[in-house]
Design a protein around this motif. Structure first.
Motif, PDB file in Angstrom:
ATOM      1  N   GLY A 123       0.691  -1.176   0.037  1.00 52.47           N
ATOM      2  CA  GLY A 123       0.002  -0.081   0.170  1.00 52.47           C
ATOM      3  C   GLY A 123       0.901   1.435   0.119  1.00 52.47           C
ATOM      4  N   SER A 124       1.460   1.503   1.092  1.00 56.40           N
ATOM      5  CA  SER A 124       2.470   2.479   1.324  1.00 56.40           C
ATOM      6  C   SER A 124       3.587   2.333   2.284  1.00 56.40           C
ATOM      7  N   PRO A 125       4.497   3.018   2.602  1.00 53.78           N
ATOM      8  CA  PRO A 125       5.632   2.444   3.454  1.00 53.78           C
ATOM      9  C   PRO A 125       4.882   2.746   4.848  1.00 53.78           C
ATOM     10  N   ARG A 126       4.013   3.583   5.165  1.00 51.66           N
ATOM     11  CA  ARG A 126       3.459   3.720   6.246  1.00 51.66           C
ATOM     12  C   ARG A 126       2.274   2.811   6.922  1.00 51.66           C
ATOM     13  N   SER A 127       1.462   2.287   5.949  1.00 50.38           N
ATOM     14  CA  SER A 127       0.344   1.312   6.087  1.00 50.38           C
ATOM     15  C   SER A 127       0.078   0.441   4.725  1.00 50.38           C
ATOM     16  N   ILE A 128       0.112  -0.881   5.201  1.00 48.46           N
ATOM     17  CA  ILE A 128      -0.173  -1.702   3.929  1.00 48.46           C
ATOM     18  C   ILE A 128      -1.613  -1.449   3.546  1.00 48.46           C
ATOM     19  N   ASN A 129      -2.382  -0.822   4.111  1.00 50.46           N
ATOM     20  CA  ASN A 129      -3.809  -0.410   3.729  1.00 50.46           C
ATOM     21  C   ASN A 129      -4.086   0.989   2.949  1.00 50.46           C
ATOM     22  N   GLU A 130      -2.991   1.700   3.037  1.00 51.45           N
ATOM     23  CA  GLU A 130      -2.934   3.145   2.432  1.00 51.45           C
ATOM     24  C   GLU A 130      -2.880   2.990   0.733  1.00 51.45           C
ATOM     25  N   TYR A 131      -3.942   3.844   0.328  1.00 55.53           N
ATOM     26  CA  TYR A 131      -3.916   4.053  -1.079  1.00 55.53           C
ATOM     27  C   TYR A 131      -2.929   5.286  -1.543  1.00 55.53           C
ATOM     28  N   LEU A 132      -2.171   5.048  -2.272  1.00 56.20           N
ATOM     29  CA  LEU A 132      -1.238   6.044  -2.847  1.00 56.20           C
ATOM     30  C   LEU A 132      -1.829   6.503  -4.147  1.00 56.20           C
ATOM     31  N   LEU A 133      -2.807   7.202  -4.381  1.00 60.14           N
ATOM     32  CA  LEU A 133      -3.442   7.642  -5.548  1.00 60.14           C
ATOM     33  C   LEU A 133      -2.499   8.551  -6.255  1.00 60.14           C
ATOM     34  N   GLU A 134      -2.795   8.690  -7.632  1.00 60.33           N
ATOM     35  CA  GLU A 134      -1.982   9.517  -8.401  1.00 60.33           C
ATOM     36  C   GLU A 134      -2.295  10.904  -8.086  1.00 60.33           C
ATOM     37  N   GLN A 135      -3.682  11.084  -7.552  1.00 62.63           N
ATOM     38  CA  GLN A 135      -3.884  12.721  -7.445  1.00 62.63           C
ATOM     39  C   GLN A 135      -3.422  13.445  -6.013  1.00 62.63           C
ATOM     40  N   PHE A 148      11.385   7.665   4.072  1.00 65.14           N
ATOM     41  CA  PHE A 148      11.798   6.467   3.830  1.00 65.14           C
ATOM     42  C   PHE A 148      12.593   6.366   3.024  1.00 65.14           C
ATOM     43  N   LYS A 149      13.522   7.463   2.655  1.00 65.84           N
ATOM     44  CA  LYS A 149      14.710   7.315   1.783  1.00 65.84           C
ATOM     45  C   LYS A 149      14.442   6.676   0.403  1.00 65.84           C
ATOM     46  N   ALA A 150      13.478   6.749  -0.053  1.00 67.46           N
ATOM     47  CA  ALA A 150      12.722   6.041  -1.326  1.00 67.46           C
ATOM     48  C   ALA A 150      13.291   6.854  -2.690  1.00 67.46           C
TER      49      ALA A 150
END
Length: 249
Positions: A123-135, A148-150
């Protein structure tokens, strides 16, 4: 180096087999799966078996972790259709495998005098359930990739593929970050029913100082959608899951 990234197979064996066949032609140097092997269809154990037999490095998705709450039942068949049926089909060995998957994978590239850090999440580095949507706002994404140094952040979960480049500008100099949503192999939601995965190319030009140094290609693969949809309808899963496959929403 060519790296194949795939995610969200969701027990769709026909889609995954088609992608594996395409990967044999593409011949990437490495393959990573960003989770959600199970859920929504009737072939979780077969998909897990192929992931393991092909030696594909895999992280956990939110659906993979659901098996910890739903144990296999002697009576997996029921007169009522339920989304939980998909998890009851998961065998005990397959369940153990899913529950030992890592949450993140980190890969570091040393190119010339530059370091590129690639972080693979579901999902995201912060939560497996977070949606990182394009907007999502750029400031929010810059804060996350810096935390997260990504330099290259790869994720799935939303089933909607995109490649977005943002610039965090550190100490007055450009610092580009690549945000890559791999889309979904087994349950696309972008109106294109074909399976989707990503081919990432890291070559000599790749650098945090270059906007175009990392190449991202979205590959769509035709498969027998009707076979996958009918498996849902003939089983004990909600018929809406079959409609999702046919219409890719």
């Amino acid at each position: 180096m060519r790296i194949a990234l795939l995610s969200d197979i969701h027990a769709n064996l026909p889609a995954f087999e088609a992608v594996l066949e395409d990967l044999q032609k593409q011949k990437p140097d490495a393959v990573y799966c960003l989770g959600d092997l199970v859920g929504y269809n009737v072939w979780p154990n077969q998909v897990i078996g192929l992931i393991r037999s092909h030696g594909i490095a895999t992280i956990a998705g939110n659906h993979d972790l659901k098996v910890s709450k739903i144990h296999p039942s002697k009576e997996t068949c029921s007169t009522e259709k339920s989304s939980e049926y998909a998890y009851k089909l998961v065998g005990s060995k397959e369940r153990d495998y899913l529950l030992t998957l890592p949450r993140h994978l980190k890969v570091e590239f040393q190119l010339h005098e530059d370091t590129l850090n690639m972080l693979l999440v579901h999902g995201s580095p912060r939560s497996i359930n977070e949606y990182l949507l394009e907007q999502l706002p750029e400031d929010y994404m810059i804060e996350m990739v810096k935390e997260f140094k990504a330099d290259i952040l790869c994720f799935g979960h939303s089933h909607k593929p995109y490649h977005r480049i943002i610039n965090s500008r550190e100490n007055g100099a450009d610092h580009f970050h690549h945000l890559i949503n791999t889309g979904s192999v087994g349950k696309p939601k972008d109106g294109d029913a074909r399976a989707c995965y990503v081919m990432l190319t890291i070559g000599p030009p790749a650098s945090t100082k270059s906007h175009d140094g990392v190449q991202v290609e979205f590959i769509r693969v035709k498969y027998d959608v009707e076979k996958a949809a009918q498996a849902v309808e003939l089983g004990f899963l909600p018929d809406a899951f079959a409609d999702n496959l046919r219409k890719a929403y």
